[in-house]
Design a protein around this motif. Structure first.
Motif, short mmCIF file in Angstrom:
data_model
loop_
_atom_site.label_atom_id
_atom_site.label_comp_id
_atom_site.label_asym_id
_atom_site.label_seq_id
_atom_site.Cartn_x
_atom_site.Cartn_y
_atom_site.Cartn_z
N UNK A 293 39.05 18.79 57.12
CA UNK A 293 38.81 17.54 57.82
C UNK A 293 38.34 16.47 56.84
N UNK B 2 32.51 37.16 41.79
CA UNK B 2 33.71 37.54 42.54
C UNK B 2 33.83 36.68 43.79
N UNK C 150 17.90 50.65 34.93
CA UNK C 150 18.63 50.74 36.20
C UNK C 150 18.46 49.46 37.02
N UNK D 223 43.67 40.12 48.26
CA UNK D 223 43.22 40.83 47.06
C UNK D 223 41.75 41.23 47.20
N UNK D 224 40.93 40.28 47.65
CA UNK D 224 39.51 40.59 47.82
C UNK D 224 39.33 41.67 48.89
N UNK E 231 25.06 43.76 38.52
CA UNK E 231 25.99 43.98 39.63
C UNK E 231 25.94 42.78 40.59
N UNK F 35 27.83 39.97 39.06
CA UNK F 35 29.26 40.23 39.15
C UNK F 35 29.78 39.94 40.56
N UNK F 36 29.04 40.39 41.58
CA UNK F 36 29.49 40.19 42.96
C UNK F 36 29.49 38.71 43.34
N UNK G 73 36.66 33.68 44.60
CA UNK G 73 37.60 33.78 45.72
C UNK G 73 37.41 32.61 46.68
N UNK H 130 21.28 46.67 38.11
CA UNK H 130 21.53 46.19 39.48
C UNK H 130 21.67 44.67 39.50
N UNK I 259 37.05 44.56 47.34
CA UNK I 259 35.62 44.56 47.65
C UNK I 259 35.15 45.74 48.52
N UNK J 101 42.75 25.75 47.99
CA UNK J 101 44.06 25.82 48.62
C UNK J 101 44.07 25.03 49.93
N UNK K 244 44.76 35.52 47.47
CA UNK K 244 43.46 35.93 46.92
C UNK K 244 42.60 36.64 47.96
N UNK K 245 42.73 36.22 49.26
CA UNK K 245 41.91 36.84 50.29
C UNK K 245 42.32 38.30 50.49
N UNK L 72 38.85 29.40 45.33
CA UNK L 72 40.32 29.44 45.47
C UNK L 72 40.72 29.05 46.88
N UNK L 73 40.04 29.67 47.87
CA UNK L 73 40.42 29.42 49.27
C UNK L 73 40.17 27.96 49.65
N UNK M 71 35.06 22.48 66.99
CA UNK M 71 35.15 21.21 66.28
C UNK M 71 36.44 20.46 66.59
#
Lengths: 97, 113, 311
Positions: free
Chosen positions: A96, A77, A63, C189-190, A70, A73-74, A81, A67, C194, A88, C186-187, A84-85, C76
């Motif tokens: 800046x 994830x 167990x 989606x999360x 887990x 995995x988190x 994400x 954990x 989550x 972008x 994606x945000x 990606x952000x 800022x």
């Protein structure tokens, strides 16, 4: 825990630590946001995976080891994400500098 | 040197660093960070005292440890109030500093108790 | 070996603290402070305070970090006058004051009483009466329950304080700026994937807190983080401050705590004294009532002042 598993565990943790080091060097040395992200995501995910793999046989219960998976995995994830952000934002020129 | 002494001295330095930042830096956001560092130093001394009081099979005295949890939560509440205040200050005055006008001036940058 | 690790840890903590104090750019200093908070959690682990480490990661580094990063990034954009340096005299006097306090504190640390005073044995002797296995939970909910009640109340007052800073025209409106994001991004989606996982983990942390490190504060922080994620992803908006359900949610936990405290007056002869046989049941009821209230409170503290009308 027998000696073979112990050895494999140490090897996996050491390899994981090496990938963390490599990722951090990349983060500090690479010239722009996208290449830094590349260093960070690839190396850190593999590094954390190896460390989790190396720590798993050190737990008494399945167990507790689950954990840890887990947690891995988190983190995967979240880092997927967030990169990606960041990527972008970098492509749009929102960052800046 | 054992671990409690090491962290105790680390805590003393943290309080000093935070106090310096709190007194010297004129920006409220930086003062807030410095204030949090003072708080962390005090928490660390509290945790050192808890660790020294390890007894009855516990890794540390549970009473100061429980009070530390309370302290961290209350410190967050105070920080949230401070951030809301400084953002409003910025909205009203357009300034990110509480120093008197003309930042390049040799005026006293301290203040804010 | 352990000592070497501790030395490295102390060096990194102090280095990042210096960075957070001395860095020229406020945003860079804030990021340094965030990393410093995470390392601080390792200090608590090294001092065998696992519950404190969990709280530090969740609230000290996580929520406070999010709060400060949000403030720093908003400031800022306008920070043209960020280069001001205080006068030399101020810096010298500040440095002297800080050094004096450091030396005094270090002396106190070096001359701490030996043998150290401890309440550990008293707690261990009375843990059986609380029905819970985690001594920290025992202290928080039984031996020092009044502190915990006051803490929940302080958080509530902090929300009222933050709301009170809002401009009059937005009173009763929504907290924080409006968030929009690409609904297929994606945000978003999360924000959908989550929260179910986070809610399960928060309940697990609350439940396991009875016997092992964990508890309502850490669980509530996870819930608050999930709520904030949903808001930032633009999937839901902060409820207006005038909404009755929101206000009831805020006071539910402290109200249940106070009500059960008076049950103690009736059945056990003192405020917040848990009647024999019902200790664990009442503690669990208070914790279950407190967690959602704390989550809403922490989320609203993070959202900040009211900035938009409710419509």
């Amino acid at each position: 825990m027998n000696a073979t598993i112990e050895l494999l565990s140490i090897a996996a943790i050491a390899a994981g630590a090496f990938f963390f080091l490599a990722g951090t060097v990349g983060l500090l040395r690479f010239p722009d946001t996208l290449t830094r992200l590349h260093a960070l995501t690839k190396a850190d995910n593999l590094g954390l995976g190896l460390i989790v793999l190396g720590l798993m046989p050190r737990f008494d219960s399945a167990f507790a080891a689950a954990k840890l998976v887990v947690v891995w995995f988190l983190v995967m994830l979240a880092s997927a994400v967030v990169s990606q952000l960041v990527a972008r934002a970098a492509r749009r020129g929102d960052l800046p500098r | 040197m054992d671990a409690t002494t090491l962290f105790g001295l680390c805590a003393a330095v943290l309080v000093g660093l935070g106090l310096y930042g709190l007194v010297v830096n004129p920006q409220p956001l930086r003062k807030l960070i410095a204030f949090n560092i003072i708080g962390n130093g005090i928490f660390m001394i509290c945790a050192v005292i808890a660790r020294r009081g390890a007894a009855a099979g516990f890794g540390g005295d549970p009473v100061p440890q429980a009070l530390l949890i309370t302290a961290i939560v209350v410190a967050f509440a105070a920080s949230a109030l401070a951030v809301a205040t400084l953002l409003r200050l910025h909205e009203e005055t357009g300034s990110t500093s509480i120093a008197p006008e003309a930042p390049a001036d040799a005026g006293r940058g301290s203040g804010g108790h | 070996m352990i000592d070497v690790l501790n030395l490295i840890l102390v060096a990194m903590v102090l280095g990042l603290a210096i960075w957070a104090i001395a860095a020229r750019d406020a945003f860079a200093a804030t990021v340094g402070f965030l990393v410093y908070g995470l390392l601080l959690a390792l200090v608590w682990v090294s001092l065998r305070a696992i519950d404190v480490a969990l709280t530090e990661v969740a609230i000290g580094a996580g929520l406070t970090g999010a709060l400060l990063i949000g403030a720093a990034s908003r400031l800022r954009k306008v920070q043209a006058s960020g280069d001001e340096r205080p006068a030399v005299l101020t810096r010298v006097l500040g440095g002297l004051l800080a050094a004096a306090v450091t030396v005094a504190l270090a002396a106190c640390v070096l001359w701490l009483p030996d043998p150290p005073p401890t309440l550990g044995a008293v707690v261990a002797a009375n843990m059986g009466a609380t029905g819970v296995g985690n001594p920290i939970t025992g202290v928080l909910m039984a031996f020092r329950a009044l502190d915990t009640l006051l803490e929940a109340t302080v958080l509530l007052f902090a929300v009222i304080g933050v709301w009170s800073l809002s401009p009059d025209r937005f009173w009763g409106g929504r907290a924080g700026p409006a968030h929009r994001s690409d609904p297929d991004g994606i945000l978003a989606w999360l924000g959908r994937v989550l929260p179910p996982i986070g809610i399960v983990i928060a309940i697990y942390i609350l439940w396991v807190g009875a016997d092992e490190p964990g508890g309502k504060f850490q669980g509530a922080t996870i819930l608050a983080a999930m709520w904030t994620l949903v808001i930032m992803a633009g999937l839901a908006d902060v409820p207006p401050a005038s909404r009755r359900v929101l206000r009831l949610g805020l006071v539910l936990g402290p109200a249940v705590f106070i009500a059960l405290g008076f049950v103690g007056v009736a059945l056990a002869g003192a405020f917040l004294a848990w009647p024999a046989g019902l200790e664990k049941a009442l503690i669990v009821v208070v914790e279950i009532a407190l967690m959602p209230s704390l989550a809403v409170t922490l989320g609203l503290l993070l959202a900040g002042t009211l900035q938009r009308p409710s419509r």
